[in-house]
Design a protein around this motif. Structure first.
Motif, PDB file in Angstrom:
ATOM      1  N   GLU A  96       0.817  -1.328  -0.011  1.00 59.46           N
ATOM      2  CA  GLU A  96       0.032  -0.085  -0.029  1.00 59.46           C
ATOM      3  C   GLU A  96       0.921   1.338   0.092  1.00 59.46           C
ATOM      4  O   GLU A  96       0.775   2.316  -0.588  1.00 59.46           O
ATOM      5  CB  GLU A  96      -1.030   0.002   1.192  1.00 59.46           C
ATOM      6  CG  GLU A  96      -2.081  -0.777   0.971  1.00 59.46           C
ATOM      7  CD  GLU A  96      -2.924  -0.755  -0.311  1.00 59.46           C
ATOM      8  OE1 GLU A  96      -3.206   0.295  -0.829  1.00 59.46           O
ATOM      9  OE2 GLU A  96      -3.443  -1.935  -0.997  1.00 59.46           O
ATOM     10  N   ALA A  97       2.040   1.175   0.702  1.00 60.92           N
ATOM     11  CA  ALA A  97       2.940   2.382   0.822  1.00 60.92           C
ATOM     12  C   ALA A  97       3.421   2.736  -0.590  1.00 60.92           C
ATOM     13  O   ALA A  97       3.603   3.668  -1.216  1.00 60.92           O
ATOM     14  CB  ALA A  97       3.910   2.273   1.788  1.00 60.92           C
ATOM     15  N   MET A  98       3.575   1.430  -1.470  1.00 61.50           N
ATOM     16  CA  MET A  98       4.247   1.699  -2.417  1.00 61.50           C
ATOM     17  C   MET A  98       3.393   2.119  -3.616  1.00 61.50           C
ATOM     18  O   MET A  98       3.637   2.712  -4.371  1.00 61.50           O
ATOM     19  CB  MET A  98       5.035   0.008  -2.894  1.00 61.50           C
ATOM     20  CG  MET A  98       5.630   0.037  -4.269  1.00 61.50           C
ATOM     21  SD  MET A  98       6.937   1.179  -4.498  1.00 61.50           S
ATOM     22  CE  MET A  98       8.461  -0.063  -4.235  1.00 61.50           C
ATOM     23  N   ARG A  99       2.087   1.761  -3.365  1.00 66.75           N
ATOM     24  CA  ARG A  99       1.201   1.961  -4.300  1.00 66.75           C
ATOM     25  C   ARG A  99       1.059   3.741  -4.058  1.00 66.75           C
ATOM     26  O   ARG A  99       0.890   4.139  -5.432  1.00 66.75           O
ATOM     27  CB  ARG A  99      -0.234   1.340  -3.908  1.00 66.75           C
ATOM     28  CG  ARG A  99      -1.428   1.837  -4.886  1.00 66.75           C
ATOM     29  CD  ARG A  99      -2.781   0.931  -4.370  1.00 66.75           C
ATOM     30  NE  ARG A  99      -2.655  -0.386  -4.033  1.00 66.75           N
ATOM     31  CZ  ARG A  99      -2.625  -1.394  -5.074  1.00 66.75           C
ATOM     32  NH1 ARG A  99      -2.640  -1.207  -6.460  1.00 66.75           N
ATOM     33  NH2 ARG A  99      -2.338  -2.521  -4.754  1.00 66.75           N
ATOM     34  N   ALA A 100       1.027   4.109  -3.139  1.00 68.65           N
ATOM     35  CA  ALA A 100       0.937   5.466  -2.891  1.00 68.65           C
ATOM     36  C   ALA A 100       2.111   6.380  -3.580  1.00 68.65           C
ATOM     37  O   ALA A 100       2.108   7.392  -4.066  1.00 68.65           O
ATOM     38  CB  ALA A 100       0.655   5.899  -1.411  1.00 68.65           C
ATOM     39  N   ALA A 101       3.404   5.613  -3.182  1.00 75.55           N
ATOM     40  CA  ALA A 101       4.495   6.436  -3.576  1.00 75.55           C
ATOM     41  C   ALA A 101       4.674   6.329  -5.252  1.00 75.55           C
ATOM     42  O   ALA A 101       5.125   7.315  -5.869  1.00 75.55           O
ATOM     43  CB  ALA A 101       6.008   5.569  -2.924  1.00 75.55           C
ATOM     44  N   TYR A 102       4.498   5.231  -5.753  1.00 75.63           N
ATOM     45  CA  TYR A 102       4.198   5.008  -7.308  1.00 75.63           C
ATOM     46  C   TYR A 102       3.221   6.255  -7.727  1.00 75.63           C
ATOM     47  O   TYR A 102       3.506   6.722  -9.014  1.00 75.63           O
ATOM     48  CB  TYR A 102       3.899   3.811  -7.647  1.00 75.63           C
ATOM     49  CG  TYR A 102       4.782   2.895  -8.044  1.00 75.63           C
ATOM     50  CD1 TYR A 102       4.873   2.679  -9.463  1.00 75.63           C
ATOM     51  CD2 TYR A 102       5.905   2.495  -7.440  1.00 75.63           C
ATOM     52  CE1 TYR A 102       6.077   2.006 -10.093  1.00 75.63           C
ATOM     53  CE2 TYR A 102       6.837   1.551  -7.638  1.00 75.63           C
ATOM     54  CZ  TYR A 102       6.941   1.447  -9.072  1.00 75.63           C
ATOM     55  OH  TYR A 102       8.165   0.693  -9.536  1.00 75.63           O
ATOM     56  N   ALA A 103       2.251   6.299  -7.237  1.00 69.27           N
ATOM     57  CA  ALA A 103       1.209   7.202  -7.774  1.00 69.27           C
ATOM     58  C   ALA A 103       1.708   8.727  -7.925  1.00 69.27           C
ATOM     59  O   ALA A 103       1.436   9.494  -8.666  1.00 69.27           O
ATOM     60  CB  ALA A 103      -0.023   7.418  -6.966  1.00 69.27           C
ATOM     61  N   GLN A 104       2.813   9.164  -7.028  1.00 73.18           N
ATOM     62  CA  GLN A 104       3.265  10.546  -7.191  1.00 73.18           C
ATOM     63  C   GLN A 104       4.777  10.629  -7.681  1.00 73.18           C
ATOM     64  O   GLN A 104       5.000  11.320  -8.403  1.00 73.18           O
ATOM     65  CB  GLN A 104       3.402  11.094  -5.792  1.00 73.18           C
ATOM     66  CG  GLN A 104       3.876  12.483  -5.694  1.00 73.18           C
ATOM     67  CD  GLN A 104       3.716  13.082  -4.259  1.00 73.18           C
ATOM     68  OE1 GLN A 104       3.701  12.517  -3.374  1.00 73.18           O
ATOM     69  NE2 GLN A 104       3.901  14.250  -4.117  1.00 73.18           N
ATOM     70  N   TRP A 105       5.542   9.523  -7.085  1.00 77.56           N
ATOM     71  CA  TRP A 105       6.906   9.339  -7.876  1.00 77.56           C
ATOM     72  C   TRP A 105       7.660   8.174  -8.476  1.00 77.56           C
ATOM     73  O   TRP A 105       8.538   7.730  -8.313  1.00 77.56           O
ATOM     74  CB  TRP A 105       7.954   9.683  -6.422  1.00 77.56           C
ATOM     75  CG  TRP A 105       7.414  10.698  -5.505  1.00 77.56           C
ATOM     76  CD1 TRP A 105       6.835  10.914  -4.557  1.00 77.56           C
ATOM     77  CD2 TRP A 105       7.786  12.081  -6.137  1.00 77.56           C
ATOM     78  NE1 TRP A 105       6.796  12.116  -4.104  1.00 77.56           N
ATOM     79  CE2 TRP A 105       7.452  13.012  -4.954  1.00 77.56           C
ATOM     80  CE3 TRP A 105       8.729  12.803  -7.259  1.00 77.56           C
ATOM     81  CZ2 TRP A 105       7.632  14.232  -4.932  1.00 77.56           C
ATOM     82  CZ3 TRP A 105       8.930  13.813  -6.986  1.00 77.56           C
ATOM     83  CH2 TRP A 105       8.391  14.969  -5.937  1.00 77.56           C
ATOM     84  N   GLY A 106       6.725   7.596  -9.022  1.00 79.50           N
ATOM     85  CA  GLY A 106       7.031   6.112  -9.882  1.00 79.50           C
ATOM     86  C   GLY A 106       8.248   6.164 -10.623  1.00 79.50           C
ATOM     87  O   GLY A 106       8.967   5.489 -10.450  1.00 79.50           O
ATOM     88  N   TRP A 107       8.183   7.393 -11.720  1.00 84.56           N
ATOM     89  CA  TRP A 107       9.318   7.521 -12.328  1.00 84.56           C
ATOM     90  C   TRP A 107      10.719   7.526 -11.639  1.00 84.56           C
ATOM     91  O   TRP A 107      11.511   6.935 -11.893  1.00 84.56           O
ATOM     92  CB  TRP A 107       9.297   8.568 -13.373  1.00 84.56           C
ATOM     93  CG  TRP A 107       9.242   9.993 -12.747  1.00 84.56           C
ATOM     94  CD1 TRP A 107       8.215  10.374 -12.016  1.00 84.56           C
ATOM     95  CD2 TRP A 107      10.442  10.739 -12.011  1.00 84.56           C
ATOM     96  NE1 TRP A 107       8.469  11.775 -11.348  1.00 84.56           N
ATOM     97  CE2 TRP A 107       9.807  11.841 -11.602  1.00 84.56           C
ATOM     98  CE3 TRP A 107      11.514  10.725 -12.477  1.00 84.56           C
ATOM     99  CZ2 TRP A 107      10.515  12.784 -10.954  1.00 84.56           C
ATOM    100  CZ3 TRP A 107      12.469  11.783 -12.027  1.00 84.56           C
ATOM    101  CH2 TRP A 107      11.965  12.647 -11.388  1.00 84.56           C
ATOM    102  N   LEU A 108      10.648   8.187 -10.591  1.00 87.68           N
ATOM    103  CA  LEU A 108      11.802   8.236  -9.766  1.00 87.68           C
ATOM    104  C   LEU A 108      12.270   7.182  -8.975  1.00 87.68           C
ATOM    105  O   LEU A 108      13.334   6.607  -8.865  1.00 87.68           O
ATOM    106  CB  LEU A 108      11.646   9.411  -8.656  1.00 87.68           C
ATOM    107  CG  LEU A 108      12.789   9.774  -7.836  1.00 87.68           C
ATOM    108  CD1 LEU A 108      14.123  10.608  -8.654  1.00 87.68           C
ATOM    109  CD2 LEU A 108      12.576  11.194  -6.914  1.00 87.68           C
ATOM    110  N   LEU A 109      11.227   6.419  -8.677  1.00 90.42           N
ATOM    111  CA  LEU A 109      11.546   5.290  -7.854  1.00 90.42           C
ATOM    112  C   LEU A 109      12.071   4.033  -8.825  1.00 90.42           C
ATOM    113  O   LEU A 109      13.021   3.482  -8.415  1.00 90.42           O
ATOM    114  CB  LEU A 109      10.145   4.502  -7.151  1.00 90.42           C
ATOM    115  CG  LEU A 109       9.728   5.171  -6.100  1.00 90.42           C
ATOM    116  CD1 LEU A 109       8.158   4.589  -5.641  1.00 90.42           C
ATOM    117  CD2 LEU A 109      10.636   5.150  -5.041  1.00 90.42           C
ATOM    118  N   ILE A 110      11.578   4.072 -10.034  1.00 94.40           N
ATOM    119  CA  ILE A 110      12.442   3.134 -10.820  1.00 94.40           C
ATOM    120  C   ILE A 110      13.709   3.590 -11.251  1.00 94.40           C
ATOM    121  O   ILE A 110      14.382   2.769 -11.376  1.00 94.40           O
ATOM    122  CB  ILE A 110      11.360   3.087 -12.256  1.00 94.40           C
ATOM    123  CG1 ILE A 110      10.030   2.627 -11.892  1.00 94.40           C
ATOM    124  CG2 ILE A 110      12.042   2.386 -13.468  1.00 94.40           C
ATOM    125  CD1 ILE A 110       8.893   2.648 -13.189  1.00 94.40           C
TER     126      ILE A 110
END
Length: 193
Positions: A96-110
């Motif tokens: 769930e935390a990853m889902r929220a982070a991806y919604a905002q910062w997915g490109w940066l996480l990748i």
């Protein structure tokens, strides 16, 4: 024991099958395998420094293709294979935390996680599970994995002799340090987003 592993790795790196083995490990590491291709890339590039760029290309292409498989596992097989892999790496409670982070910062996480010892397979599977834009995922994977492998190849190409000497003198310590770094990557992946 470590001397035997080092000699075996060098023999593999000089074999005609080395590029295939390198590609297979890079492919598998991006989708399900825990060992990073650096363990084969380093001795291969040291054995043949003039081929370091070709080896980085093999790693990048195979890693991106493996990332596409990881994405597919997340998108289509999450209820079976995907959940098992996520549970294996103790990442289930972070979804769930990853889902929220991806919604905002997915490109940066990748981009960030593709450069680090954090297992890239987690990024690929989660990207598929969350339905991240596939074309953007592939583009970011090419950038981040390419950067990782080409930077390493450049360093090995430029400083190959001193690195080879250090490996020969301190292989056991370097291997243990590298494995600790991978272990820290797994720890960070399971305790942070």
């Amino acid at each position: 024991m470590f001397d035997g592993i080092y000699r075996w790795t060098l023999r593999l790196s000089e074999s005609r099958h080395a590029p295939l083995a390198l590609g297979a490990v890079a492919f598998a590491e991006s989708s399900f395998f825990p060992i990073p291709p650096d363990l084969i890339l380093v001795p291969m590039a040291l054995a043949r420094p003039q081929r370091a760029w070709a080896y980085a290309t093999i790693c990048t292409a195979a890693s991106v293709l493996g990332g596409m498989v990881g994405y597919t596992i997340g998108a289509l097989l999450y209820d079976t294979v995907g959940q098992w892999l996520i549970a294996t790496y103790h990442y289930a409670d972070k979804m769930e935390a990853m889902r929220a982070a991806y919604a905002q910062w997915g490109w940066l996480l990748i981009l960030i996680k593709g450069l680090t010892p954090i297992p890239y397979k987690l990024v690929t599977i989660v990207s598929g599970l969350l339905g991240y834009n596939f074309a953007l995922f592939v583009l970011l994977s090419v950038i981040t994995r390419g950067a990782r492998f080409f930077i390493l190849a450049g360093l090995l190409n430029r400083f190959g002799d001193p690195i080879r000497g250090a490996l020969e003198r301190h292989f056991a310590s370097i291997l243990v340090g590298f494995l600790l770094l991978v272990g820290i990557g797994f720890y960070v992946a399971t305790h942070a987003i």
